[in-house]
Motif scaffolding. Structure first.
Motif, mmCIF file in Angstrom:
data_model
loop_
_atom_site.group_PDB
_atom_site.id
_atom_site.type_symbol
_atom_site.label_atom_id
_atom_site.label_comp_id
_atom_site.label_asym_id
_atom_site.label_seq_id
_atom_site.Cartn_x
_atom_site.Cartn_y
_atom_site.Cartn_z
ATOM 1 N N THR A 41 9.030 2.846 5.116
ATOM 2 C CA THR A 41 8.761 1.493 5.454
ATOM 3 C C THR A 41 8.316 0.984 3.877
ATOM 4 O OG1 THR A 41 8.057 1.689 7.644
ATOM 5 C CG2 THR A 41 7.092 -0.371 6.247
ATOM 6 N N SER A 43 6.561 -2.115 1.498
ATOM 7 C CA SER A 43 6.023 -3.598 1.723
ATOM 8 C C SER A 43 5.233 -3.714 0.149
ATOM 9 C CB SER A 43 4.821 -3.309 2.702
ATOM 10 O OG SER A 43 3.920 -2.201 2.369
ATOM 11 N N GLN A 44 4.491 -4.631 -0.014
ATOM 12 C CA GLN A 44 3.965 -5.000 -1.338
ATOM 13 C C GLN A 44 3.180 -3.768 -1.616
ATOM 14 O OE1 GLN A 44 1.861 -8.427 -3.104
ATOM 15 N NE2 GLN A 44 2.072 -9.661 -1.146
ATOM 16 N N GLU A 79 8.218 -10.068 -1.133
ATOM 17 C CA GLU A 79 7.724 -10.108 0.110
ATOM 18 C C GLU A 79 7.958 -11.462 0.783
ATOM 19 O OE1 GLU A 79 3.533 -9.277 2.037
ATOM 20 O OE2 GLU A 79 3.585 -11.339 0.994
ATOM 21 N N VAL A 96 7.420 -6.920 5.929
ATOM 22 C CA VAL A 96 7.279 -5.390 5.990
ATOM 23 C C VAL A 96 8.717 -5.008 6.026
ATOM 24 C CG1 VAL A 96 6.312 -3.351 6.803
ATOM 25 C CG2 VAL A 96 4.903 -5.287 6.393
#
Length: 245
Positions: A41, A43-44, A79, A96
């Motif tokens: 996964t 994400s930021q 994002e 995400v």
């Protein structure tokens, strides 16, 4: 008889429990893909090749007048682009990148990494290879791929109707043969010309402002009344006077 019956019942229960456990373990897992498979996964704060691959596919979702950097660092701009992509396809727009996002990307790409509605041949219709331009062949082909993902986003925003590509990468010889400018972005593989079809040239020029193209030239700009030109030049330049741009 009783013991055998109990044993059969217990065996059935264990099989069902195992099947359920397997379902829980694999639920929501993104499938492998012939082009590229993400294994975590994102994400930021994430960084790496997998982020770079994601950014290439999000290149058409930077927001009006913006360009998403393909630098392997998942920051606020990535994002925001991801949220726009997720919203465009009816996914939870949480910024995400997980199984649902990856599965949608897998569905949108072919095994050669091109988006399903565009191909390398469309972006290179007058050269036998990707060489002979202003950059090496690998760079020209990579630039064309990024253009295709931006066009895929643009196509979806316009109702998933076809977009006609009339010109893409050109070698110097090909560019000269068609009367292209000596410094044409087509020589870099990062320019595409679009013809009218389901959408007018002005509709294409206006929509392109949302999908990461720094250069937009269309009707009213000298030599562009019969096509809309999009490219990735260093600085922003939009001109399609007939279209109000």
């Amino acid at each position: 008889m009783y013991t055998r019956t109990v044993r059969l019942i217990l065996t059935f229960v264990m099989i069902m429990a195992g099947a359920l456990a397997g379902t829980v373990a694999t639920a929501g897992t993104a499938h492998a893909d012939g082009c590229y498979t993400w294994s975590r996964t994102l994400s930021q704060g994430s960084s790496g090749t997998d982020v770079t691959q994601l950014q290439i596919r999000l290149g058409g979702y930077p927001g009006y007048g913006s360009v998403l950097a393909v630098d392997g660092d998942f920051g606020p701009a990535t994002e925001a682009a991801l949220k726009r992509f997720q919203s465009a396809y009816g996914l939870t727009a949480d910024g995400v990148a997980g199984p649902n996002t990856f599965n949608k990307l897998y569905a949108l790409q072919d095994d050669d990494c091109t988006p399903i509605h565009f191909s390398y041949s469309e972006l290179n219709d007058c050269n036998s290879t990707w060489s002979g331009g202003a950059v090496d062949a690998a760079t020209a082909k990579s630039n064309a791929l990024r253009s295709m993902w931006k066009l895929e986003a643009m196509r979806h925003a316009l109702g998933d109707q076809p977009i006609t590509v009339t010109s893409g990468f050109r070698s110097y010889a090909c560019n000269s043969a068609v009367g292209g400018a000596s410094n044409s972005r087509h020589l870099y593989g990062d320019a595409v010309d679009l013809g009218a079809g389901p959408h007018s040239l002005c509709t294409l020029a206006k929509q392109a402002r949302n999908h990461g193209f720094r250069g937009i030239l269309g009707p009213g700009y000298p030599g562009h009344d019969d096509h809309t030109h999009l490219d990735h030049r260093a600085g922003q330049y939009w001109s399609a006077p007939t279209c109000g741009i």
